[in-house]
Design an enzyme around this catalytic site. Structure first.
Site, PDB file in Angstrom:
ATOM      1  N   ASP A 191       0.823  -1.207   0.000  1.00  0.00           N
ATOM      2  CA  ASP A 191       0.000   0.000   0.000  1.00  0.00           C
ATOM      3  C   ASP A 191       0.857   1.256   0.000  1.00  0.00           C
ATOM      4  O   ASP A 191       2.038   1.239   0.339  1.00  0.00           O
ATOM      5  CB  ASP A 191      -0.919   0.022   1.230  1.00  0.00           C
ATOM      6  CG  ASP A 191      -0.133   0.067   2.541  1.00  0.00           C
ATOM      7  OD1 ASP A 191       0.920  -0.578   2.609  1.00  0.00           O
ATOM      8  OD2 ASP A 191      -0.565   0.753   3.477  1.00  0.00           O
ATOM      9  N   GLU A 192       0.253   2.350  -0.382  1.00  0.00           N
ATOM     10  CA  GLU A 192       0.772   3.705  -0.200  1.00  0.00           C
ATOM     11  C   GLU A 192       2.196   3.893  -0.731  1.00  0.00           C
ATOM     12  O   GLU A 192       3.139   4.170   0.008  1.00  0.00           O
ATOM     13  CB  GLU A 192       0.685   4.102   1.282  1.00  0.00           C
ATOM     14  CG  GLU A 192      -0.739   4.168   1.768  1.00  0.00           C
ATOM     15  CD  GLU A 192      -0.872   4.615   3.209  1.00  0.00           C
ATOM     16  OE1 GLU A 192      -1.934   5.142   3.558  1.00  0.00           O
ATOM     17  OE2 GLU A 192       0.095   4.435   3.991  1.00  0.00           O
TER      18      GLU A 192
END
Length: 847
Positions: free
Chosen positions: A530-531
């Site tokens: 993620d991210e």
């Protein structure tokens, strides 16, 4: 000539004035410097460029009881949102990396004068409004000297509540410090607000039920059953009693011991049921019978016996229970990377998860601020990556992010040895809990990157260039400039380097080896994924990869697909966060994939969850606005927690979650800024079910095991309720699609009444029975706040849970026990007491 001489004298004088402090002077300044942080406004009238739309205004004030003239020092401090504009001629503030900032005196600084405060006002990006978000442990440093934490910036412990205090942080007294913008309608949840909005308990005794609620509970005729006489377990040949040890031990702690003179208790694996965790439990005066499809079912039946009793009353009616879980995945995510959690905390959490029939522990072992698992042949991962201190070269430790201070031995630092991890695996297995390890990549990987750079430097120094490059995670020629969601400029693995995948392969094999050694198979590995924020744009290796694969759609997707294939080839199920998993092409992924759907419901979070379920993935619901337990229970300045997804997640909200019908919450909940919202599911219908539900305890703002338990309990009980039991009042999912908002009325009056009655049952069980069990186990559960109103006849007060002792403070400052039959007058404050009266809840003023 005279002017030249005067100029030389002035320069010489300034040089003398700006001399470096001695170690004694630095130590004295660190001991005596008073630092006060004030949040002036989370929504100032104007914000300087380039963040005109959103900023917040703060002030730091310094004072000393003596003159201090040295200029050659710096203060390093953690500030979650970067400072970008400073209004001070005497100091400069520089953002270093992540949340770390540096304050330095300017040439105009004339030194600290005795008892004369000096202030700096500054603007920061975005918003930072809960007190827990203002970090402690400012570090005073000067070249060549031993750095010190400034005493006035250390935290303390409240003697009554045992909660963390922040003496350096000025009180929050106004809505300017609570609301993030002019359209933020977040309420200040004081005693009056709670009185007007919370559900008053109506039950005076615990109902015959347990948490989580079984599918069916039927009363039988016959004598009541006194379980204090103990149990005489009679096991069928195919049941291993060792597997039941944890449940038997919990019963014994409650006073229900196993011995030959106890009630005959027959355990059999003869239940014809599709669900492998199903069981039946029949309790009668002379006989208890448990039937199940597996040892897990037997284990949960024994936990149900523990759930039926109160610690002060081990007698229950004769009854019959038929039960099976709603979801196969009933999990709790624990972040031990940002701030470390002790092995003891993990073992204690496993006990409580099992008590309430949760069965998955998602262990977040690595992130930007820490790597928490020892890996063979890669000692830097823990020697450097598991601790924070002030070493700007980061060859000994990571930068002191999140207010970590200087002590590498403090509770926020640390790691699990291989033996520790093996012990955790075995303990979890003994409680029928699967451990899902996660070492977040390719973003959130700064601890690994820094550690492997330290390894690279060590081996290069030894002339071992080939070994040095083997697990290097960055490319020096990559000049990409980016900023992660936590404001790091260097926290993302280079996904185009072969050495990155050699590192991951090594880590996977070593983690699996620990599972093999523990004889606890590794079933699922969570890659994170993620991210990732704008990395790799100027990476030569990534440009080469793009030229070699012109159809490459996403570097992050490429990474996830490649690592997923590695994981699957090793025989493990791959899992990841939904935002990263959006970047892949479905045909390039393994057949067996878990996606943690974590988009907020008020921002269309149901769409991601539905899409991933429909494409055949196993979706675990991770909606932040209800399952993130690092957020406050209530929107009140004294309530710790984060704020970006929800301002208040109490146990009642978790209890009210309808996980099978995500868009329907638009009828009953509001957005993070307390506005109504709508959810339109007519184009995003779900055609396949979710596999489960997971609570989350992220640790950026949680600096102790005690604080972690405060955030966990009693919300974990409500999570277990919804993960195990589907309530009749939950609004069925409309497979044809529907729109929901505050006016659509799908959740009708009958369902609302059923939900209210079910909450009263749950609240009574928690208040009369489960708090006492948590206290007996030594868990630091949150005591509820008091809803109170001063009326003409005196104080009227209650808490969300019955059976809780309330105290009030009179006009003389004395604390007395509240009695609703003899209402007190002239009350100043109210609070609750723990079951044994040792600990007090957070007090609220009475207007």
């Amino acid at each position: 000539m005279r002017r030249i001489i005067l100029l030389v004298l002035a320069i010489c004088s300034a040089a003398v004035f700006a001399k470096a402090p001695s170690q004694t002077e630095l130590d004295t300044l660190a001991q005596q410097l008073l630092v006060k942080y004030e949040l002036l406004s989370a929504k100032p009238d104007t914000c300087p460029a380039p963040h005109q739309k959103q900023c917040y205004l703060s002030r730091l004030t310094f004072s000393t009881p003596f003159d201090a003239n040295s200029q050659q020092w710096s203060i390093y401090f953690s500030q979650l949102m970067p400072i970008y504009s400073t209004d001070s001629s005497q100091f400069t503030i520089t953002h270093i990396n992540g949340d770390l900032h540096q304050i330095k005196p300017s040439s105009a600084f004339a030194g600290f004068k005795q008892n004369t405060p000096i202030s700096i006002e500054f603007y920061s990006q975005e918003s930072q409004i809960t007190r827990a978000e203002f970090m402690p442990n400012y570090i005073l440093a000067s070249a060549g000297l031993t750095s010190r934490v400034i005493n006035s910036t250390k935290t303390a412990i409240d003697p009554d509540t045992k909660l963390e205090l922040q003496p350096y942080l000025a009180p929050f007294l106004t809505y300017e410090q609570l609301q993030t913008s002019n359209d933020d309608a977040t309420p200040w949840m004081d005693a009056e607000y709670l009185y007007e909005s919370e559900s008053r308990p109506i039950l005076n005794t615990p109902p015959l039920s347990l948490i989580p609620k079984p599918v069916a509970l039927t009363l039988l005729s016959g004598e009541a059953v006194d379980l204090s006489q103990g149990l005489n377990l009679q096991l069928a040949n195919d049941i291993d009693q060792v597997q039941l040890t944890a449940a038997i031990a919990r019963l014994a702690r409650f006073g229900i011991k196993q011995h030959s003179q106890g009630i005959k208790t027959t355990l059999k694996l003869d239940l014809a049921a599709d669900n492998p965790e199903a069981y039946t439990l029949k309790i009668q005066h002379e006989q208890i019978t448990i039937s199940a499809t597996s040892s897990a079912g037997i284990f949960y039946a024994l936990q149900s016996i523990a759930g039926l009793v109160s610690l002060d009353n081990l007698t229950i009616p004769a009854l019959n229970i038929t039960d099976a879980p709603r979801y196969e995945f009933r999990g709790m995510h624990i972040d031990v990377a940002r701030n470390f959690r002790s092995k003891t905390f993990i073992l204690n959490t496993i006990e409580q998860m099992a008590a309430y029939k949760l069965n998955k522990l998602h262990l977040h072992l690595a992130d930007d601020e820490g790597w928490r698992l020892a890996i063979n042949d890669l000692p830097e991962l823990t020697e450097v990556g598991a601790k924070r201190c002030l070493d700007l070269t980061e060859q000994r430790c990571l930068l002191p992010q999140l207010g970590a201070g200087l002590d590498s031995q403090s509770a926020v630092n640390g790691y699990y040895s291989q033996n520790d991890y093996i012990e955790i695996l075995k303990y979890a297995q003994a409680h029928f809990i699967e451990v899902i390890p996660s070492l977040d990549m390719p973003g959130h990987s700064r601890a690994a990157i820094v550690a492997m750079e330290a390894r690279f430097n060590r081996l290069i120094g030894q002339g071992k260039s080939v070994q040095a490059l083997q697990y290097r995670l960055v490319e020096p020629a990559d000049k990409t400039q980016y900023s992660s969601i936590q404001h790091y400029q260097d926290n993302t693995l280079n996904v185009c380097l072969e050495s990155t995948y050699q590192f991951i392969d090594k880590v996977l094999d070593e983690v699996n080896a620990l599972h093999v050694q523990a004889v606890v198979p590794l079933k699922t590995y969570h890659i994170g994924a993620d991210e990732t924020a704008g990395a790799w744009v100027d990476s030569p290796s990534c440009r080469r990869l793009q030229n070699q694969q012109p159809a490459l759609h996403s570097f992050n997707g490429y990474f996830i697909e490649k690592v997923s294939a590695m994981v699957a080839k090793k025989g493990f199920k791959v899992a990841g966060w939904s935002d990263g998993m959006n970047d892949v092409t479905l045909k390039s992924m393994p057949a067996n994939v878990q996606s943690n759907a974590w988009a907020t419901l008020s921002d269309g979070g149901h769409e991601v969850a539905h899409r991933h379920a429909n494409q055949g993935w196993d979706v675990v619901l991770s909606s932040p606005d209800v399952t993130y337990f690092d957020f406050p229970y209530q929107s009140h300045p004294q309530e710790p927690g984060n704020h970006w997804a929800s301002r208040a997640i109490d146990s009642k909200k978790v209890f009210e979650f309808m996980p099978d019908n995500l868009p329907a919450h638009a009828e009953i909940w509001r957005s993070v800024n307390n506005h109504h919202y709508s959810a339109d599911d007519r184009k995003t219908m779900r055609t396949k079910p979710f596999i489960g539900l997971q609570g989350h305890l992220w640790s950026e703002l949680i600096r102790s095991d005690r604080q972690a338990e405060y955030m966990l309990y009693p919300r974990l009980l409500a999570l277990a309720e919804r993960a195990w039991h589907k309530a009749p009042w939950e609004l069925d999912y409309n497979g044809q699609g529907a729109k929901y908002d505050q006016n659509t009325g799908h959740f009708n009056t009958t369902l609302k009444q059923q939900k209210a009655a079910d909450w009263q049952r749950f609240a009574a069980l928690v208040g009369f029975k489960e708090f006492a069990k948590l206290e007996q186990a030594g868990r630091f559960y949150r005591l509820p706040s008091v809803a109170a109103q001063q009326q003409s006849e005196g104080l009227d007060a209650f808490t969300l849970y019955p059976g809780i002792v309330i105290e009030y403070q009179n006009s003389l400052g004395n604390w007395l026990i509240y009695d609703d039959e003899n209402k007190a007058t002239n009350v100043k404050q109210v609070r609750t007491l723990s079951q044994r009266g040792i600990r007090k809840g957070r007090s609220l003023a009475v207007k």
